[in-house]
Write a protein that holds these residues in place. Structure first.
Motif, PDB file in Angstrom:
ATOM      1  N   LYS A 164       0.946  -1.390   0.109  1.00 17.04           N
ATOM      2  CA  LYS A 164       0.070  -0.158   0.049  1.00 17.04           C
ATOM      3  C   LYS A 164       0.872   1.233   0.104  1.00 17.04           C
ATOM      4  CE  LYS A 164      -3.614   0.156   2.737  1.00 17.04           C
ATOM      5  NZ  LYS A 164      -4.566   0.512   1.676  1.00 17.04           N
ATOM      6  N   TYR A 165       2.060   1.386   0.896  1.00 20.00           N
ATOM      7  CA  TYR A 165       2.675   2.542   0.959  1.00 20.00           C
ATOM      8  C   TYR A 165       4.222   1.889   0.535  1.00 20.00           C
ATOM      9  CZ  TYR A 165      -1.217   3.181   3.735  1.00 20.00           C
ATOM     10  OH  TYR A 165      -2.656   3.178   3.953  1.00 20.00           O
ATOM     11  N   ASP A 195      10.017  10.958   0.867  1.00 14.93           N
ATOM     12  CA  ASP A 195       9.230  10.076   0.168  1.00 14.93           C
ATOM     13  C   ASP A 195       7.861  10.233   0.348  1.00 14.93           C
ATOM     14  OD1 ASP A 195       8.037   7.891  -1.182  1.00 14.93           O
ATOM     15  OD2 ASP A 195      10.201   6.973  -1.158  1.00 14.93           O
ATOM     16  N   ALA A 196       6.840  10.419  -0.575  1.00 17.55           N
ATOM     17  CA  ALA A 196       5.519  10.931  -0.448  1.00 17.55           C
ATOM     18  C   ALA A 196       4.963   9.552   0.336  1.00 17.55           C
ATOM     19  CB  ALA A 196       4.904  11.310  -1.424  1.00 17.55           C
ATOM     20  N   THR A 197       5.285   8.308   0.074  1.00 21.20           N
ATOM     21  CA  THR A 197       4.736   7.093   0.543  1.00 21.20           C
ATOM     22  C   THR A 197       4.994   7.057   2.089  1.00 21.20           C
ATOM     23  OG1 THR A 197       6.904   5.771   0.132  1.00 21.20           O
ATOM     24  CG2 THR A 197       5.041   6.032  -1.738  1.00 21.20           C
ATOM     25  N   CYS A 198       5.900   7.841   2.846  1.00 22.38           N
ATOM     26  CA  CYS A 198       6.150   7.487   3.962  1.00 22.38           C
ATOM     27  C   CYS A 198       6.177   8.842   4.863  1.00 22.38           C
ATOM     28  CB  CYS A 198       7.305   6.617   4.575  1.00 22.38           C
ATOM     29  SG  CYS A 198       8.881   7.453   3.812  1.00 22.38           S
ATOM     30  N   THR A 199       5.949   9.930   4.323  1.00 24.68           N
ATOM     31  CA  THR A 199       5.985  11.156   4.877  1.00 24.68           C
ATOM     32  C   THR A 199       4.754  11.940   5.298  1.00 24.68           C
ATOM     33  OG1 THR A 199       7.947  11.660   3.924  1.00 24.68           O
ATOM     34  CG2 THR A 199       6.999  13.782   4.995  1.00 24.68           C
ATOM     35  N   ALA A 200       4.148  11.833   6.520  1.00 26.87           N
ATOM     36  CA  ALA A 200       3.044  12.351   6.802  1.00 26.87           C
ATOM     37  C   ALA A 200       2.736  13.676   6.955  1.00 26.87           C
ATOM     38  CB  ALA A 200       2.310  11.474   7.987  1.00 26.87           C
ATOM     39  N   ALA A 201       1.528  14.409   6.953  1.00 35.51           N
ATOM     40  CA  ALA A 201       1.334  15.548   7.195  1.00 35.51           C
ATOM     41  C   ALA A 201       0.634  15.755   8.648  1.00 35.51           C
ATOM     42  CB  ALA A 201       0.130  16.211   6.255  1.00 35.51           C
ATOM     43  N   VAL A 202       0.630  16.897   8.919  1.00 36.43           N
ATOM     44  CA  VAL A 202       0.151  17.262  10.417  1.00 36.43           C
ATOM     45  C   VAL A 202      -0.983  18.167  10.175  1.00 36.43           C
ATOM     46  CG1 VAL A 202       2.171  16.739  11.552  1.00 36.43           C
ATOM     47  CG2 VAL A 202       1.930  19.066  10.729  1.00 36.43           C
ATOM     48  N   ARG A 203      -1.893  18.212  10.932  1.00 42.92           N
ATOM     49  CA  ARG A 203      -3.146  19.005  10.826  1.00 42.92           C
ATOM     50  C   ARG A 203      -2.561  20.565  11.373  1.00 42.92           C
ATOM     51  NH1 ARG A 203      -8.166  16.688  10.234  1.00 42.92           N
ATOM     52  NH2 ARG A 203      -8.064  14.404  10.533  1.00 42.92           N
ATOM     53  N   SER A 204      -2.904  21.522  10.666  1.00 45.22           N
ATOM     54  CA  SER A 204      -2.387  22.951  11.160  1.00 45.22           C
ATOM     55  C   SER A 204      -3.168  23.880  10.575  1.00 45.22           C
ATOM     56  CB  SER A 204      -0.749  22.974  10.719  1.00 45.22           C
ATOM     57  OG  SER A 204      -0.223  24.051  11.086  1.00 45.22           O
ATOM     58  N   GLU A 205      -3.092  25.170  11.043  1.00 51.55           N
ATOM     59  CA  GLU A 205      -3.500  26.260  10.526  1.00 51.55           C
ATOM     60  C   GLU A 205      -2.526  27.443  10.349  1.00 51.55           C
ATOM     61  OE1 GLU A 205      -6.795  27.521  13.208  1.00 51.55           O
ATOM     62  OE2 GLU A 205      -8.026  25.951  12.756  1.00 51.55           O
ATOM     63  N   ALA A 206      -1.309  26.826  10.265  1.00 49.77           N
ATOM     64  CA  ALA A 206      -0.240  27.660  10.233  1.00 49.77           C
ATOM     65  C   ALA A 206       0.206  28.184   8.642  1.00 49.77           C
ATOM     66  CB  ALA A 206       1.212  26.978  10.771  1.00 49.77           C
ATOM     67  N   ARG A 207      -0.242  29.285   8.536  1.00 52.24           N
ATOM     68  CA  ARG A 207      -0.024  29.683   7.026  1.00 52.24           C
ATOM     69  C   ARG A 207       1.006  30.724   7.117  1.00 52.24           C
ATOM     70  NH1 ARG A 207      -5.386  28.401   7.531  1.00 52.24           N
ATOM     71  NH2 ARG A 207      -6.198  27.445   5.646  1.00 52.24           N
ATOM     72  N   SER A 208       1.711  31.292   7.980  1.00 57.04           N
ATOM     73  CA  SER A 208       2.836  32.136   7.992  1.00 57.04           C
ATOM     74  C   SER A 208       4.071  31.372   8.791  1.00 57.04           C
ATOM     75  CB  SER A 208       2.281  33.543   8.421  1.00 57.04           C
ATOM     76  OG  SER A 208       2.124  33.444   9.979  1.00 57.04           O
ATOM     77  N   ILE A 209       5.246  31.870   8.710  1.00 59.14           N
ATOM     78  CA  ILE A 209       6.216  31.406   9.344  1.00 59.14           C
ATOM     79  C   ILE A 209       5.965  31.806  11.017  1.00 59.14           C
ATOM     80  CG2 ILE A 209       8.760  31.935   9.914  1.00 59.14           C
ATOM     81  CD1 ILE A 209       9.397  32.195   6.925  1.00 59.14           C
TER      82      ILE A 209
END
Length: 303
Positions: free
Chosen positions: A107-108, A251-265
């Motif tokens: 799958k991944y 690698d996009a198959t093993c790098t997860a995102a995090v929930r966030s509202e951070a739109r600036s540095i």
């Protein structure tokens, strides 16, 4: 930002520039490993301060899994062109064919472990005697064991018990033919240092680091893996559309995102201050396969 923080960043910057110049002075054929991620981008900007108005004394080298986020690859090419520096790209897919390797399935299917073959082939092809990397000690416990000049034997292997002492910022780059040094100028930086430096120097980054809406598969452990052509989404998978950003890019198959509202540095810096989970601990699924996963890969020649 107060003066104490500025002084701290100045010290880190000076150390990194000193290390880069040591690499240029001690080695005949160095390279800078450059993925288009925030750490390698920071290295490129540090190299500007270390060597301009001259050219970099090394090419930029990317070991391309073929499973990358398109935003990052586009940014990689754009920045290399703006810098006017040579970019060498070598592909894991070619190593799979050359060495008759098994392309990961499932799958991944992460190609991260196969990058070692491509890196060692590239070192041999160009006779690189040192590779500058963006690893930091705060990322992962195996990387915390690294010296600034990390010795690799003539098989490309890392032995944590066979490293040189580094007293008073004296770095020993003496190697035999076929051996290699991996040099880590930002080893003593933290994730927060990187982002404070990016803010201070007004460094541009791929959009993937900032909050955006993306379709993701939510894994049983809660990680959000971006839906890409490189993974298999099955009927029973939980697919969500969420506001996310990436703390690290691989690698996009093993790098997860995090929930966030951070739109600036500034938002991202506040996120990092408040989080209690390390950068790779939150997002790199391949590190969770085994407690010693990173160290095992490094022993065999990984970055």
């Amino acid at each position: 930002m107060n003066k104490k923080q500025f002084d701290h960043l100045d010290l880190l910057e000076a150390e990194a520039i000193y290390i880069m110049r040591e690499v240029a002075g001690q080695f005949d054929r160095p390279a800078l490993l450059f993925s288009g991620g925030k750490d390698s981008i920071t290295l490129a900007y540090l190299a500007l301060k270390a060597f301009r108005p001259g050219k970099f004394p090394f090419p930029l080298v990317h070991i391309d899994t073929g499973h990358n986020f398109p935003e990052v690859i586009e940014f990689r090419d754009k920045l290399a062109a703006e810098l006017g520096e040579r970019l060498i790209v070598r592909k894991v897919e070619d190593s799979i064919k050359k060495h008759n390797l098994k392309d990961p399935i499932g799958k991944y299917p992460s190609r991260n472990p196969l990058q070692t073959y491509t890196l060692l082939d590239t070192i041999e092809e160009f006779e690189f005697d040192a590779c500058i990397g963006g690893a930091r000690r705060d990322e992962e416990k195996a990387r915390a064991k690294e010296r600034i000049f990390s010795h690799r034997d003539d098989f490309g292997q890392w032995n944590p018990k066979n490293q040189r002492p580094e007293l008073w910022n004296i770095y020993n780059g003496k190697i035999r033919k076929g051996e290699n040094i991996r040099a880590f100028p930002i080893s003593n930086w933290t994730e927060l240092d990187i982002w404070n430096y990016i803010r201070r120097e007004n460094i541009d980054l791929p959009s993937i680091y900032y909050t955006h809406r993306r379709e993701c598969v939510e894994l049983p452990g809660g990680q959000l893996l971006a839906v890409t052509p490189f993974i298999t989404v099955e009927p029973g998978d939980k697919v969500v559309e969420a506001e996310v950003r990436f703390r690290t890019v691989g690698d996009a198959t093993c790098t997860a995102a995090v929930r966030s509202e951070a739109r600036s540095i500034d938002d991202i810096i506040q996120d990092i201050i408040e989080t209690r989970i390390s950068e790779r601990g939150a997002t790199r699924i391949d590190d969770l396969i085994s407690e010693a996963g990173m160290e095992d890969r490094k022993v065999n020649g990984y970055f």
